[in-house]
Design a protein around this motif. Sequence first.
Motif, PDB file in Angstrom:
ATOM      1  N   THR A 141       0.824  -1.222   0.000  1.00  0.00           N
ATOM      2  CA  THR A 141       0.000   0.000   0.000  1.00  0.00           C
ATOM      3  C   THR A 141       0.850   1.262   0.000  1.00  0.00           C
ATOM      4  O   THR A 141       0.394   2.305  -0.464  1.00  0.00           O
ATOM      5  CB  THR A 141      -0.980   0.015   1.192  1.00  0.00           C
ATOM      6  N   SER A 142       2.074   1.179   0.482  1.00  0.00           N
ATOM      7  CA  SER A 142       2.936   2.369   0.469  1.00  0.00           C
ATOM      8  C   SER A 142       3.350   2.742  -0.957  1.00  0.00           C
ATOM      9  O   SER A 142       3.736   3.882  -1.209  1.00  0.00           O
ATOM     10  CB  SER A 142       4.170   2.149   1.344  1.00  0.00           C
ATOM     11  N   TYR A 143       3.274   1.787  -1.894  1.00  0.00           N
ATOM     12  CA  TYR A 143       3.636   2.049  -3.286  1.00  0.00           C
ATOM     13  C   TYR A 143       2.478   2.630  -4.096  1.00  0.00           C
ATOM     14  O   TYR A 143       2.687   3.146  -5.197  1.00  0.00           O
ATOM     15  CB  TYR A 143       4.125   0.768  -3.976  1.00  0.00           C
ATOM     16  N   ILE A 144       1.272   2.557  -3.605  1.00  0.00           N
ATOM     17  CA  ILE A 144       0.099   3.001  -4.359  1.00  0.00           C
ATOM     18  C   ILE A 144       0.203   4.465  -4.788  1.00  0.00           C
ATOM     19  O   ILE A 144      -0.033   4.771  -5.963  1.00  0.00           O
ATOM     20  CB  ILE A 144      -1.205   2.704  -3.584  1.00  0.00           C
ATOM     21  N   PRO A 145       0.572   5.403  -3.919  1.00  0.00           N
ATOM     22  CA  PRO A 145       0.681   6.798  -4.385  1.00  0.00           C
ATOM     23  C   PRO A 145       1.712   6.971  -5.504  1.00  0.00           C
ATOM     24  O   PRO A 145       1.460   7.697  -6.466  1.00  0.00           O
ATOM     25  CB  PRO A 145       1.093   7.573  -3.133  1.00  0.00           C
ATOM     26  N   ALA A 166       0.226   5.600  -8.714  1.00  0.00           N
ATOM     27  CA  ALA A 166      -0.814   6.504  -9.202  1.00  0.00           C
ATOM     28  C   ALA A 166      -0.201   7.740  -9.860  1.00  0.00           C
ATOM     29  O   ALA A 166      -0.649   8.163 -10.934  1.00  0.00           O
ATOM     30  CB  ALA A 166      -1.741   6.909  -8.058  1.00  0.00           C
ATOM     31  N   ILE A 167       0.829   8.303  -9.255  1.00  0.00           N
ATOM     32  CA  ILE A 167       1.497   9.475  -9.835  1.00  0.00           C
ATOM     33  C   ILE A 167       2.146   9.102 -11.170  1.00  0.00           C
ATOM     34  O   ILE A 167       2.035   9.847 -12.150  1.00  0.00           O
ATOM     35  CB  ILE A 167       2.527  10.056  -8.847  1.00  0.00           C
TER      36      ILE A 167
END
Length: 184
Positions: free
Chosen positions: A8-12, A15-16
């Motif tokens: 979940t820490s990789y999601i941003p 997304a970017i």
Amino acid sequence: MKLLKTITSYIPAVAIAFVLSLFIGIFVFQPYKVVGQSMEPTLQDDQRVYTSKLARTFSHMPAYGDIVVVDSRVNRERSFWDNIVEQPLIQLIRGASNDRTFYIKRVIGKPGDVIEIKNQQVYRNGEALVEPYIKEKMNPSQDSKWVIPDNHIFVLGDNRNNSEDSRVLGPIPFDHIMGIEEIK
């Protein structure tokens, strides 16, 4: 639990990267694949070209002789949504179709020009064009004439005997120019 937190820490960041990729593809540059022989000898079947979208983004008319990618669906309006769903990343997610919507052609005429084809020769505003890039002389055909309207261009393939271009489609609306591949 730690693995889930790491994922979940990789999601941003993902997304970017996704949004940045879309932005670049819509406004800066986009790859296209040559399908067919209509631009031989300049471009070959299955060759990849990278087109600049900056001219389109800033409403700059391409120059005579520029190679452009055009949306061949000239009888329909293009929308911003078209620009999004036509991006390679979106096509990958959606399962890309094999349609032949985009044509790669050379700019021959701009708004206000009179393009004539007579005796197997292309004329722009009454002057015969010198076209060292064409594959061969056009097959004999009926003489034709077009007056290019505002916000349109006239395009032809370099392989005139094997090209669906403005002779069939008519002048191409400016908003149907997807990008410019300038080969000098």
